[in-house]
Enzyme design. Structure first.
Site, PDB file in Angstrom:
ATOM      1  N   ASN A  13       0.880  -1.173   0.000  1.00 34.60           N
ATOM      2  CA  ASN A  13       0.000   0.000   0.000  1.00 34.60           C
ATOM      3  C   ASN A  13       0.914   1.218   0.000  1.00 34.60           C
ATOM      4  OD1 ASN A  13      -1.853   2.020   0.411  1.00 34.60           O
ATOM      5  ND2 ASN A  13      -2.151   1.585   2.588  1.00 34.60           N
ATOM      6  N   LYS A  15       0.149   4.267  -0.289  1.00 37.47           N
ATOM      7  CA  LYS A  15      -0.470   5.468   0.287  1.00 37.47           C
ATOM      8  C   LYS A  15      -0.252   6.660  -0.664  1.00 37.47           C
ATOM      9  CE  LYS A  15       0.570   3.447   4.730  1.00 37.47           C
ATOM     10  NZ  LYS A  15       0.339   3.552   6.146  1.00 37.47           N
ATOM     11  N   HIS A  98      -9.402   1.259   4.511  1.00 43.39           N
ATOM     12  CA  HIS A  98      -8.126   1.428   5.225  1.00 43.39           C
ATOM     13  C   HIS A  98      -8.325   2.371   6.412  1.00 43.39           C
ATOM     14  CE1 HIS A  98      -3.995   2.546   6.115  1.00 43.39           C
ATOM     15  NE2 HIS A  98      -3.655   1.414   5.522  1.00 43.39           N
ATOM     16  N   GLU A 100      -6.653   4.724   7.544  1.00 42.04           N
ATOM     17  CA  GLU A 100      -6.402   6.147   7.285  1.00 42.04           C
ATOM     18  C   GLU A 100      -7.609   6.803   6.625  1.00 42.04           C
ATOM     19  OE1 GLU A 100      -2.646   5.603   5.295  1.00 42.04           O
ATOM     20  OE2 GLU A 100      -1.793   4.939   7.201  1.00 42.04           O
ATOM     21  N   GLU A 170      -5.617  -5.079  10.437  1.00 44.83           N
ATOM     22  CA  GLU A 170      -4.600  -4.064  10.666  1.00 44.83           C
ATOM     23  C   GLU A 170      -4.880  -3.314  11.961  1.00 44.83           C
ATOM     24  OE1 GLU A 170      -2.448  -2.908   6.919  1.00 44.83           O
ATOM     25  OE2 GLU A 170      -4.221  -1.648   6.914  1.00 44.83           O
ATOM     26  N   GLY A 176       2.245   2.195  10.513  1.00 44.51           N
ATOM     27  CA  GLY A 176       3.163   3.315  10.325  1.00 44.51           C
ATOM     28  C   GLY A 176       3.866   3.741  11.601  1.00 44.51           C
ATOM     29  N   SER A 216       3.170  -2.305  10.210  1.00 43.47           N
ATOM     30  CA  SER A 216       4.633  -2.317  10.367  1.00 43.47           C
ATOM     31  C   SER A 216       5.248  -3.684  10.082  1.00 43.47           C
ATOM     32  CB  SER A 216       5.036  -1.814  11.762  1.00 43.47           C
ATOM     33  OG  SER A 216       4.576  -0.484  11.948  1.00 43.47           O
ATOM     34  N   GLY A 237       2.752  -1.232   4.199  1.00 44.67           N
ATOM     35  CA  GLY A 237       2.857   0.181   3.859  1.00 44.67           C
ATOM     36  C   GLY A 237       4.300   0.564   3.591  1.00 44.67           C
TER      37      GLY A 237
END
Ligand code: PEP
Length: 255
Positions: A13, A15, A98, A100, A170, A176, A216, A237
């Site tokens: 991903n 981002k 996701h 975010e 997740e 992150g 992570s 990510g």
């Protein structure tokens, strides 16, 4: 059920990273490194990079995905991209829900459900993200949160459509942050999701269902996480922005 009967999926991903030129260069670098993968390899990239990424990945084992899609087929939704548009552009995968998007862009369980529906209707493969925030974990309600997100997102999804959807567990506190769930924590929640799939559909459906861990995951911890019985891959990510690190994760999933 033998875990090896589920084909792992390693999905990057990106981002909001990489221009089209950078996307092309990174995929060119990755291609030889992941060419012998014995798992599905996907890179989900910003909309603007989709064409460059698909062109660079052509003829390789890397599949390209988008990072979101709208629930409507078309209409007055300035700035949005529909699942139909992705399909027409030749994009096979899409991430939906996701954290975010949930955190910064008002995504709810219901809009996630609607986007999942639209993506499946368009013929896309969905990577559905679910996961708890730190305060929810501390309250001991991880299972409730993840099960609610999953149930709402899958409401209306028929058993025969499950082959086109995978779930990425997740934990938001691990995304992150460099803080990874322990292999046991990751497996525990992936197992809960698998049991829920068995309840909602059937044990046979649950045994075949791919559930990734994300948060992570990197070249140093992937092997241990991916060795867990209920962890069938990863959503990556930061480490998907580096060809060598991503390739190590793909290798770990191919064992
Ligand atoms: C993600 O973006 O889904 C993710 C897991 O990010 P990171 O690997 O950087 O934690």
């Amino acid at each position: 059920m033998d875990k090896s009967l589920r084909r792992p999926v390693i999905a990057g991903n990106w981002k909001m990273n990489n221009t089209p030129a950078q996307a092309k260069a990174l995929i060119e670098e990755m291609k030889p490194l992941v060419a012998n993968a014995d798992c599905e390899v996907v890179l989900c990239v910003p909309y603007i990079d989709l064409y460059a990424a698909m062109e660079a990945a052509q003829g390789s084992n890397i599949k390209i995905g988008a990072e979101n899609c709208h629930w409507a087929e078309k209409g007055a939704f300035t700035g949005e991209i529909s699942a139909e548009m992705l399909k027409a552009a030749g994009v096979p995968y899409v991430i939906i829900g996701h954290s975010e998007r949930r955190q910064y862009f008002g995504e709810t369980d219901e809009t996630v459900r609607d986007r999942v529906r639209a993506a499946l209707d368009a013929g896309l493969k969905v990577i559905l993200c679910v996961g708890e925030v730190l305060s929810e974990r501390k309250l001991g309600i991880t299972s409730e949160i993840v099960c609610k997100q999953t149930k709402v997102a899958l409401s209306g999804v028929k058993a025969e459509e499950l082959a086109n959807i995978i779930i990425a567990y997740e934990p938001v506190w691990a995304i992150g942050t460099g803080e990874t769930a322990t292999p046991e924590q990751a497996n525990e929640v992936c197992k809960i999701i698998r049991e829920l799939i068995a309840d909602l559909y059937s044990k046979a459906d649950a045994d075949r269902f791919v559930i990734q861990y994300g948060g992570s995951m990197n070249d140093g911890n992937a092997a241990e996480l991916l060795a867990q019985y209920d962890v069938d891959g990863g959503l990556i990510g930061g480490a998907s922005l580096k060809a060598d690190k991503f390739a190590v994760i793909v290798d770990a999933a191919s064992k």
